[in-house]
Scaffold this motif. Structure first.
Motif, mmCIF file in Angstrom:
data_model
loop_
_atom_site.group_PDB
_atom_site.id
_atom_site.type_symbol
_atom_site.label_atom_id
_atom_site.label_comp_id
_atom_site.label_asym_id
_atom_site.label_seq_id
_atom_site.Cartn_x
_atom_site.Cartn_y
_atom_site.Cartn_z
ATOM 1 N N GLU A 200 4.509 30.584 -32.646
ATOM 2 C CA GLU A 200 3.123 30.942 -31.987
ATOM 3 C C GLU A 200 3.016 32.387 -31.395
ATOM 4 O OE1 GLU A 200 1.056 27.440 -30.977
ATOM 5 O OE2 GLU A 200 0.924 26.505 -32.928
ATOM 6 N N VAL A 201 2.717 31.998 -30.069
ATOM 7 C CA VAL A 201 2.463 33.247 -29.274
ATOM 8 C C VAL A 201 3.513 33.265 -28.113
ATOM 9 C CG1 VAL A 201 0.733 34.670 -27.746
ATOM 10 C CG2 VAL A 201 -0.089 33.193 -29.579
ATOM 11 N N GLU A 202 4.329 34.243 -28.040
ATOM 12 C CA GLU A 202 5.140 34.470 -27.220
ATOM 13 C C GLU A 202 5.112 35.859 -26.460
ATOM 14 O OE1 GLU A 202 8.122 32.504 -26.453
ATOM 15 O OE2 GLU A 202 7.123 30.831 -27.291
ATOM 16 N N PRO A 203 5.445 36.091 -25.399
ATOM 17 C CA PRO A 203 5.403 37.319 -24.511
ATOM 18 C C PRO A 203 6.652 38.232 -25.347
ATOM 19 C CG PRO A 203 6.710 35.801 -23.371
ATOM 20 C CD PRO A 203 6.096 34.960 -24.523
ATOM 21 N N ASN A 204 6.258 39.450 -25.665
ATOM 22 C CA ASN A 204 6.927 40.483 -25.865
ATOM 23 C C ASN A 204 7.223 41.636 -24.839
ATOM 24 O OD1 ASN A 204 7.246 43.479 -27.517
ATOM 25 N ND2 ASN A 204 8.083 42.115 -28.746
ATOM 26 N N LEU A 205 8.268 41.622 -24.157
ATOM 27 C CA LEU A 205 8.240 42.587 -23.168
ATOM 28 C C LEU A 205 9.666 43.538 -23.422
ATOM 29 C CD1 LEU A 205 7.843 40.321 -20.303
ATOM 30 C CD2 LEU A 205 6.314 41.790 -21.315
#
Lengths: 218, 113
Positions: A200-205
């Protein structure tokens, strides 16, 4: 700044307008003193219509990790001058890293991805603004902000998705020849990534550094 | 909230917030070899499947895992009592097994009941 220039232009042209409205050959009843123009201590460089567009390419490295791609970074961009200091830029960038698998299911059967700093693939289109600051001689520092749409893939794990990174960075531009500029830049990216395989939603850094060349278009 | 943010940052840069030793080389659940770095052990001796690494001695194993004389030599988690195997899920027990190395006494490792 714009209002300062407009005011100066207005003050300078106003007497001429008055004179133009009088009858031909008539002497003005009252001599209007010509005011001295307001002097801006640091006027914006006047946009030259002949150099309001630039094309550039940067090569460098992007540092990712987790579910953020990292690796070699190639960046192409088009810049359009909005004013003396501000440019609009659009670009595409590619991140080319290792395809090694790094995801696994923990003992609760949740997927965990621990990719290295230089893993994965990313392809991004972005748009943003660049603002120049006062520099010395041919050196001019700048700051930029932007937002993008990025395809993310980790082939070894069949993990794919889309990220919406917001980026902010800084760089410096050096005039090296007629219509040729060398740039060096660093930027941070961050935003949500929407991924498959139940993540699902994960941080993209990520952090990207690069250097390249920009050309002023005729 | 601060911890969540810190974890998000760590995860994004490939680091883990978890204290678990589970990884693709040892301990992850698996259905096939592609779920692991090297080997996937399946069957009732390994409930839910378990990624592991082939070994000849304990030095071939990650962390403090032991090299056991099963399946041609595989690394398994060492334990002293059953509760230490609960992180693997249901069906695991702390069992005495023969080490892969000769002349070494039997050791306790997490194994299917």
């Amino acid at each position: 700044m714009f209002w300062s220039i407009a005011l100066s232009i207005g003050i300078l042209t106003f007497p001429s307008v008055l004179l133009a409205q009088e009858a031909p050959g008539a002497q003005p009843a009252v001599e209007i003193p010509t005011p001295s123009p307001a002097i801006d201590p640091e006027p914006d460089p006047e946009p030259d219509p002949s150099d309001s567009q630039e094309l550039g390419v940067l090569v460098g490295a992007a540092i990712g990790g987790g579910v953020s791609p990292g690796g070699m970074a190639v960046d192409g961009r088009y810049l359009y001058r909005l004013s003396g200091l501000d440019w609009f830029e659009v670009g595409t960038s590619f991140t080319l890293g290792s395809g090694d698998a790094a995801c696994f299911r923990d003992r609760q059967s949740d997927l965990v991805c621990q990719h290295g700093l230089l893993d994965g693939f990313g392809a991004e289109v972005s748009a943003g603004l660049r603002r120049y600051f006062a520099g010395q001689q041919q050196f001019r520092p700048y700051a930029r902000v932007g937002v993008g749409l990025k395809l993310v893939s980790f082939s070894g794990d069949e993990l794919r998705g889309v990220a919406i990174p917001v980026s902010a960075g800084a760089g410096i531009r050096v005039d090296v020849a007629n219509r040729v500029l060398v740039v060096a830049e660093a930027s941070l990216r961050g935003g949500p990534a929407f991924l498959n395989r139940g993540l699902e939603v994960e941080p993209n850094l990520g952090l990207a550094i690069g250097a390249g060349v920009e050309f002023t278009l005729e | 909230m601060l911890r969540l943010g810190a974890c998000a940052l760590l995860l994004a840069f490939g680091l883990s917030c978890s204290s678990s030793d589970v990884s693709r080389s040892l301990g992850a659940q698996c259905d096939s070899r592609s779920d692991c770095d090297e080997r996937c052990l399946r069957g009732e001796d390994y409930p839910d499947g378990m990624c592991t690494t082939s070994c000849e001695t304990d030095r071939d194993c990650p962390g403090e895992a032991r090299c056991i004389d099963e399946e041609g030599g595989v690394c398994l988690y060492r334990c002293q009592e059953r509760v230490q195997c609960e992180f693997l899920g249901g069906g695991w027990d702390c069992t005495e097994k023969s080490p892969r190395e000769d002349d070494v006494e039997d050791v306790l490792v997490c194994f299917g009941q």
